[in-house]
Scaffold this active site. Structure first.
Site, PDB file in Angstrom:
ATOM      1  N   ASP A   1      20.655 -10.804  26.111  1.00  0.00           N
ATOM      2  CA  ASP A   1      20.318  -9.469  26.553  1.00  0.00           C
ATOM      3  C   ASP A   1      21.457  -9.181  27.656  1.00  0.00           C
ATOM      4  OD1 ASP A   1      19.944 -11.581  28.601  1.00  0.00           O
ATOM      5  OD2 ASP A   1      17.795 -11.308  28.877  1.00  0.00           O
TER       6      ASP A   1
ATOM      7  N   CYS B   1      18.368 -23.751  41.004  1.00  0.00           N
ATOM      8  CA  CYS B   1      18.247 -22.725  39.834  1.00  0.00           C
ATOM      9  C   CYS B   1      17.618 -23.221  38.689  1.00  0.00           C
ATOM     10  CB  CYS B   1      19.710 -22.290  39.263  1.00  0.00           C
ATOM     11  SG  CYS B   1      19.614 -20.888  38.225  1.00  0.00           S
TER      12      CYS B   1
ATOM     13  N   CYS C   1      23.526 -21.215  42.492  1.00  0.00           N
ATOM     14  CA  CYS C   1      23.924 -19.935  41.552  1.00  0.00           C
ATOM     15  C   CYS C   1      23.336 -18.771  42.157  1.00  0.00           C
ATOM     16  CB  CYS C   1      23.194 -20.197  40.195  1.00  0.00           C
ATOM     17  SG  CYS C   1      23.441 -21.831  39.454  1.00  0.00           S
TER      18      CYS C   1
END
Length: 766
Positions: free
Chosen positions: A561, A623, A630
């Site tokens: 995406d 994360c 991150c």
């Protein structure tokens, strides 16, 4: 008079003839019987035998002979049906181009006529004079041979002279490989020959449609495929290919570790084509791989190209072998086993696809040609860097074999087609003009919008399908909750796509293909999701392309995406016309895509643009990838939701003007509203999130130095200011001026998925 007796023998199963089985007939009966037999014999003798079809094949150069030779062998193998005459002209007879008529003689063809038709000079005037000289010499030859039909190939100026002479002398013409589109003066010549020709043997369905749209009679068009494919599909897997590679390139050269280069001048833009040729040579020298380079053809500009090659010392360079001609059967082996082919020869966009050989097509000579996915186009360049980068992308790859131009049965079809030609039909060809309506005006916007794509956005919560037009308009959108299992997801995608395809008919949208945008790491070459995000469970090592393509009968493209968002910006958004930029998606997670030299970067293992997992703190929050610190752990919607819940649990979230009922789930929007209303704790969280994102973007600026950063997604507008501030404070001086913009696109995932379809099917170039 002695009686005459007629013996008739009747054969019974399992028995021999009986000589005593005799029937006596009277003389009158016998007389009439003998007269009847004599009459039948006379009728048989008077009935003319079917004459052989006199076929003249005219070949002008090494390239068209590779297409004509398989047909010539086929004609020669049927001497009872065909009478073959061979005429040789053009560059076949020139020493500088290898005297390639000798390979015709080596193939054991009797050359009926050799016509020296080339006026040397290799410029525009020389081409015109060569056509004139051919027109002067051809009438005598054609009159002497008196063929029933003349076979003419392709789009060369020599072929135009052949077709013109034959048409004016009332000789039927079969044109091979008409209806194709390439983008240079060859197009005009090819279409002119098609208009002169009485019959057509084309390679692709698109070429057939082009001829029909040019008012050619459909009944006289044969969709045969490319004749050269008949030979190459059966012959390229020779056992001695390694010996051929050694003999042409060197003893120490291995399979897929060399380059084949073949570049011709573009007669409508000679100056630019010579520039591209020079840049190609510079890139090949820098790339430092063994290269077999063939001399250009005889078109205007070829002399200047040879001068460039010699000025750069290519013929003496240790990495290069410069040759004027390679026999076609050996050339097949060299292309099939090359690490890459580069140039603008039609062989690159046609024959090389049959082997899956990676190809770099330079310039505009083949613009419009149908190509497989093995072809990477470089239309123009100012330095050799772009071509060098294309070599880095293509060299050593292997692509699925393509049969766009044939299946290996073209000659068989053409021979059958020749036998169906009725010489008693009127020679004057007829054109099939479409009916003319009173109102024939059309709106270009309407034409563009009817070409559309089906887009699928596989999100963590919702599954969305859209019909997207060429201009980037989402014509219609469908939304359903994303099922949990693989089988249910595929079934729902197919149901929604079939509904969209049915609606597209009523919306006057022609669906060209399906593009799928999904989270996680994707192999776009195979259409497989390798590792998905935790938001979309049970969606790893999944082949999405095959079930969708099989069920919908459409080509399918799949990508991450974040990459789709970058593709959407390149085609429809702020990235249009920008050579190097980065798109950052700020939503439930953090993702993105990198466009470098107009090309989407995937990386060696397809995780080049996992921008959300750039580490900005060694001891930051955990994360979802399992790491700590991150960007996604600070700046994603889930991270903000986590902090909002923490503040709410500590009664530090709500301020005056905010309400939250018991059933309402705390999310990132509540945190943003609290900060807007003056909640210092919420402001601190947002400032930290913006700073983390800004630091990650600074790292990106220092690594790939884009000219533009596009922030996309629901949180983009909230991060624009802090990102600009961090860049101004932390980036190197030369990177501080990098432009930062918020995307204007409402559905980047759908638009990006659509762009994969629209860019490929309409041949996007860069």
């Amino acid at each position: 008079m002695r009686k005459l007796r007629l013996h008739t023998h009747t054969m019974m199963p399992g028995h021999a003839r009986n000589p005593h089985s005799v029937q006596v007939r009277n003389s009158h009966e016998l007389y009439y019987l003998r007269m009847q037999r004599a009459q039948e014999k006379m009728e048989r003798s008077e009935k003319p035998k079917k004459e052989r079809l006199r076929v003249c094949v005219a070949t002008c150069n090494r390239a068209d002979y590779s297409k004509l030779a398989p047909i010539m062998f086929g004609i020669k193998s049927h001497p009872d049906i065909f009478d073959l005459e061979v005429v040789v002209l053009g560059s076949h007879l020139i020493d500088d181009y290898g005297n390639t008529f000798r390979m015709i003689e080596q193939d054991d063809f009797d050359i009926g006529s050799k016509l020296h038709t080339i006026v040397r000079g290799e410029d525009e005037a020389a081409m015109v004079e060569s056509v004139g000289l051919a027109l002067v010499k051809l009438p005598d030859v054609l009159q002497r041979l008196a063929p029933d039909i003349l076979l003419v190939h392709g789009d060369r100026f020599d072929a135009l002279a052949l077709a013109t002479a034959a048409a004016l002398m009332n000789i039927r013409i079969l044109h091979l490989e008409g209806g194709e589109v390439s983008g240079t003066i060859d197009d005009s010549i090819r279409h002119a020959i098609s208009k002169l020709a009485h019959y057509h043997a084309v390679c692709t369905l698109s070429a057939e449609r082009h001829l029909i749209s040019m008012c050619e009679d459909h009944s006289r068009i044969l969709l045969a495929g490319c004749p050269s494919y008949d030979k190459l599909l059966s012959a390229y897997k020779r056992d001695d290919y390694a010996d051929i590679i050694k003999s042409w390139i060197g003893d120490d050269v291995k399979e897929q570790d060399y380059i084949v280069a073949l570049q011709h001048p573009v007669t409508t833009d000679i100056k630019n084509s010579i520039k591209i040729y020079e840049l190609m040579l510079d890139a090949l020298v820098s790339f430092n791989k063994k290269t077999l380079i063939l001399f250009p053809n005889i078109d205007a500009g070829s002399k200047e190209m040879v001068r460039v090659m010699r000025r750069k010392g290519i013929e003496q360079h240790q990495n290069f072998r410069a040759v004027k001609h390679v026999p076609f059967d050996q050339f097949i082996q060299l292309v099939a086993h090359a690490g890459c082919m580069i140039g603008n020869s039609s062989c690159g966009v046609r024959e090389a696809g049959a082997f899956g050989t990676p190809v770099i097509n330079l310039g505009t000579r083949q613009t419009g040609r149908e190509t497989g996915e093995n072809v990477l186009h470089v239309r123009d360049a100012d330095t050799h860097n772009k071509i060098y980068h294309a070599l880095e992308l293509q060299f050593g790859k292997r692509y699925p074999c393509s049969k766009i131009y044939g299946d290996g049965n073209a000659v068989q079809r053409i021979l059958k087609f020749l036998q169906t030609i009725d010489l008693s039909e009127p020679l004057q060809k007829k054109f099939c003009f479409p009916p003319v309506k009173e109102c024939i005006s059309q709106d270009i916007d309407h034409i563009l919008e009817t070409q559309s794509a089906l887009s699928v956005d596989l999100g963590g919560t919702n599954l969305r399908v859209g019909i997207v037009s060429m201009k980037g308009k989402v014509v219609k959108k469908y939304v359903q909750l994303n099922p949990k299992t693989f089988e249910e997801r595929i079934e729902l995608i197919l149901t929604m796509c079939k509904q969209a395809m049915a609606d597209a008919v009523h919306l006057n949208c022609r669906i060209l293909g399906v593009g799928v945008s999904t989270g996680g790491r994707v192999n776009p070459q195979d259409g497989v999701v390798l590792h998905s995000t935790k938001l979309i469970k049970e969606w790893s090592s999944v082949d999405i392309r095959t079930p969708l393509s099989s069920a919908l009968h459409l080509p399918v493209w799949v990508d991450n995406d974040g990459n789709c968002a970058a593709l959407a910006e390149r085609k429809f958004g702020h990235g249009k016309g920008v050579e190097n930029f980065v798109t950052i998606i700020t939503g439930t997670g953090i993702g993105g895509g990198i466009i470098q030299h107009n090309e989407l970067i995937h990386g060696n293992t397809f995780c080049a643009a996992e921008l959300g997992h750039i580490v900005v703190s060694l001891e930051g929050p955990e994360c979802m990838c399992g790491g700590h610190g991150c960007i996604e752990a600070y700046s994603s919607g889930l991270a903000l939701q986590r902090e909002a819940k923490r503040l709410h649990d500590e009664d530090l979230l709500l301020v005056e003007g905010m309400t939250l009922n018991n059933k309402e789930q705390v999310n990132a929007i509540h945190l943003i509203n609290a900060a807007r209303l003056g909640n210092s704790k919420a402001e601190t969280v947002l400032h930290t999130a913006g700073t983390a994102l800004g630091l990650g973007i600074v790292n990106i600026l220092h690594m790939i130095n884009p000219s533009l950063v596009i922030l996309s997604g629901v949180l983009a507008v909230h991060y624009e200011t802090p990102v600009r501030q961090v860049i101004g404070q932390r980036a190197l001086l030369t990177a501080q001026g990098t432009n930062v913009m918020v995307s204007d696109l409402e559905d980047p995932a759908l638009l990006g998925a659509a762009s994969m379809v629209l860019d490929y099917t309409t041949r996007r170039t860069y």
